[in-house]
Design a protein around this motif. Sequence first.
Motif, PDB file in Angstrom:
ATOM      1  N   SER A  34       0.821  -1.217   0.000  1.00 49.83           N
ATOM      2  CA  SER A  34       0.000   0.000   0.000  1.00 49.83           C
ATOM      3  C   SER A  34       0.860   1.275   0.000  1.00 49.83           C
ATOM      4  O   SER A  34       0.386   2.333  -0.382  1.00 49.83           O
ATOM      5  CB  SER A  34      -0.965   0.006   1.180  1.00 49.83           C
ATOM      6  OG  SER A  34      -0.227  -0.122   2.360  1.00 49.83           O
ATOM      7  N   ASN A  35       2.146   1.152   0.399  1.00 53.43           N
ATOM      8  CA  ASN A  35       2.993   2.361   0.395  1.00 53.43           C
ATOM      9  C   ASN A  35       3.833   2.483  -0.895  1.00 53.43           C
ATOM     10  O   ASN A  35       4.681   3.345  -1.007  1.00 53.43           O
ATOM     11  CB  ASN A  35       3.918   2.368   1.618  1.00 53.43           C
ATOM     12  CG  ASN A  35       4.865   1.169   1.610  1.00 53.43           C
ATOM     13  OD1 ASN A  35       4.818   0.341   0.688  1.00 53.43           O
ATOM     14  ND2 ASN A  35       5.711   1.066   2.614  1.00 53.43           N
ATOM     15  N   PHE A  53       3.388  10.004  -4.674  1.00 55.91           N
ATOM     16  CA  PHE A  53       2.242  10.806  -4.228  1.00 55.91           C
ATOM     17  C   PHE A  53       2.720  12.080  -3.542  1.00 55.91           C
ATOM     18  O   PHE A  53       2.158  13.143  -3.725  1.00 55.91           O
ATOM     19  CB  PHE A  53       1.348  10.023  -3.249  1.00 55.91           C
ATOM     20  CG  PHE A  53       0.429   9.043  -3.925  1.00 55.91           C
ATOM     21  CD1 PHE A  53      -0.390   9.439  -4.970  1.00 55.91           C
ATOM     22  CD2 PHE A  53       0.366   7.719  -3.507  1.00 55.91           C
ATOM     23  CE1 PHE A  53      -1.241   8.537  -5.610  1.00 55.91           C
ATOM     24  CE2 PHE A  53      -0.482   6.804  -4.134  1.00 55.91           C
ATOM     25  CZ  PHE A  53      -1.280   7.226  -5.185  1.00 55.91           C
ATOM     26  N   SER A  54       3.792  11.983  -2.747  1.00 59.48           N
ATOM     27  CA  SER A  54       4.203  13.179  -2.003  1.00 59.48           C
ATOM     28  C   SER A  54       5.070  14.120  -2.844  1.00 59.48           C
ATOM     29  O   SER A  54       4.995  15.333  -2.671  1.00 59.48           O
ATOM     30  CB  SER A  54       4.888  12.794  -0.689  1.00 59.48           C
ATOM     31  OG  SER A  54       5.995  11.982  -0.965  1.00 59.48           O
ATOM     32  N   TYR A 108       3.458   3.626  -3.884  1.00 58.23           N
ATOM     33  CA  TYR A 108       3.506   4.889  -4.640  1.00 58.23           C
ATOM     34  C   TYR A 108       3.670   6.116  -3.735  1.00 58.23           C
ATOM     35  O   TYR A 108       3.577   7.244  -4.211  1.00 58.23           O
ATOM     36  CB  TYR A 108       2.225   5.049  -5.474  1.00 58.23           C
ATOM     37  CG  TYR A 108       2.123   4.072  -6.625  1.00 58.23           C
ATOM     38  CD1 TYR A 108       2.996   4.136  -7.704  1.00 58.23           C
ATOM     39  CD2 TYR A 108       1.137   3.084  -6.648  1.00 58.23           C
ATOM     40  CE1 TYR A 108       2.905   3.249  -8.768  1.00 58.23           C
ATOM     41  CE2 TYR A 108       1.035   2.185  -7.712  1.00 58.23           C
ATOM     42  CZ  TYR A 108       1.916   2.277  -8.763  1.00 58.23           C
ATOM     43  OH  TYR A 108       1.822   1.401  -9.816  1.00 58.23           O
ATOM     44  N   ASN A 109       3.907   5.878  -2.431  1.00 59.79           N
ATOM     45  CA  ASN A 109       3.912   6.999  -1.477  1.00 59.79           C
ATOM     46  C   ASN A 109       4.873   8.124  -1.854  1.00 59.79           C
ATOM     47  O   ASN A 109       4.522   9.299  -1.778  1.00 59.79           O
ATOM     48  CB  ASN A 109       4.250   6.510  -0.063  1.00 59.79           C
ATOM     49  CG  ASN A 109       2.998   5.973   0.617  1.00 59.79           C
ATOM     50  OD1 ASN A 109       1.955   5.862  -0.029  1.00 59.79           O
ATOM     51  ND2 ASN A 109       3.105   5.623   1.885  1.00 59.79           N
ATOM     52  N   ASP A 110       6.067   7.727  -2.287  1.00 57.50           N
ATOM     53  CA  ASP A 110       7.058   8.719  -2.666  1.00 57.50           C
ATOM     54  C   ASP A 110       6.546   9.589  -3.812  1.00 57.50           C
ATOM     55  O   ASP A 110       6.675  10.821  -3.788  1.00 57.50           O
ATOM     56  CB  ASP A 110       8.322   7.968  -3.116  1.00 57.50           C
ATOM     57  CG  ASP A 110       9.547   8.577  -2.514  1.00 57.50           C
ATOM     58  OD1 ASP A 110       9.445   9.075  -1.372  1.00 57.50           O
ATOM     59  OD2 ASP A 110      10.593   8.580  -3.209  1.00 57.50           O
ATOM     60  N   ASP A 159      -7.604  13.730  -0.533  1.00 55.67           N
ATOM     61  CA  ASP A 159      -7.944  12.305  -0.587  1.00 55.67           C
ATOM     62  C   ASP A 159      -9.262  12.190  -1.332  1.00 55.67           C
ATOM     63  O   ASP A 159     -10.289  12.618  -0.840  1.00 55.67           O
ATOM     64  CB  ASP A 159      -8.156  11.785   0.844  1.00 55.67           C
ATOM     65  CG  ASP A 159      -6.959  10.996   1.290  1.00 55.67           C
ATOM     66  OD1 ASP A 159      -6.180  10.564   0.419  1.00 55.67           O
ATOM     67  OD2 ASP A 159      -6.796  10.818   2.521  1.00 55.67           O
TER      68      ASP A 159
END
Length: 277
Positions: A121-122, A128-129, A124-126, A272
């Motif tokens: 779940s993380n 996304f931010s 694409y976190n980089d 979101d």
Amino acid sequence: MSREAFVNGEYTDYSKSYVHIEDRGYQFADGVYEVFAILDSKIVDFEGHIKRLYRSLKELRINSPIQKKSYKFHIKEIIKRNIIKDGNVYLQITRGVASRDFKFPENSKSSIVIIGKNIPSNYYNDNFSKGINVKTTKDIRWKRVDIKSLNLLPPVLAKQYAVDNNCAEAWLLDEEGYITEGSSSNAWIVKNKTVITRPTSFSILNGITRTTLIKSLMKVGYKLAERKFNLRDIKDADEAFITSATQFVMPVTKVNNIKIGNGNVGEFGQKDMPLTL
Ligand code: PDD
């Protein structure tokens, strides 16, 4: 853990799952597909994807190999058998197996393959931010990209061109210099609290994430303008982003090395957006 695939009516060990060498998907890209996002083991936008799948099948005159009501069962079964929490399910249907001949075979039975995978779940976190970089290139695809067909060589080449230029996505330019869409996503810009995206036609895929996002825009205080945009509009935009079932709403902070807005993920990109589970 061993993975399982659904291949023409049977659940098989992923490492031993094969299709015939004369499947028309393999020889002619004569087939269609859908990618379903899975979140918390639930299928995102199921109805929208099935509706588009049936439209694509109809446009190509391919029969559905299973009953409409069975799709949900098999996708859920793939989620269960592969213990997918967050990830995606890929479903492909082709015109089936027949001796190589351009015209439609008379008695072939359509082939179906369903596979699924977990994506942390993380993952694409980089992105996304920080937002992703985009590179523009000519849209050299066929003239019916509204059909989600297997005919994907031009987008493969476009994506690789983007990657070769340290970008995560390619935005495709039509003959007049307007963006059609991304190689595997829809393209958007934001200006003065209005989100702008190309209207649906034969030149873009009618994204399911696109449709879901449009329904939610008013709730978050943004207006919609379905109109074409070009590089000049991009330079002048406050924000930019892409949508797809795999990346949802992904901010774009640079296009061809030009910073969008101040170069950071903006107000819209930080929201979101609701999903249809
Ligand atoms: N691609 N446009 C193109 C050309 C696409 O390939 C996709 C999705 C989209 C977005 O559609 P949706 O929101 O329904 O995913 C738009 C998928 C994810 C793929 O080929 O892997």
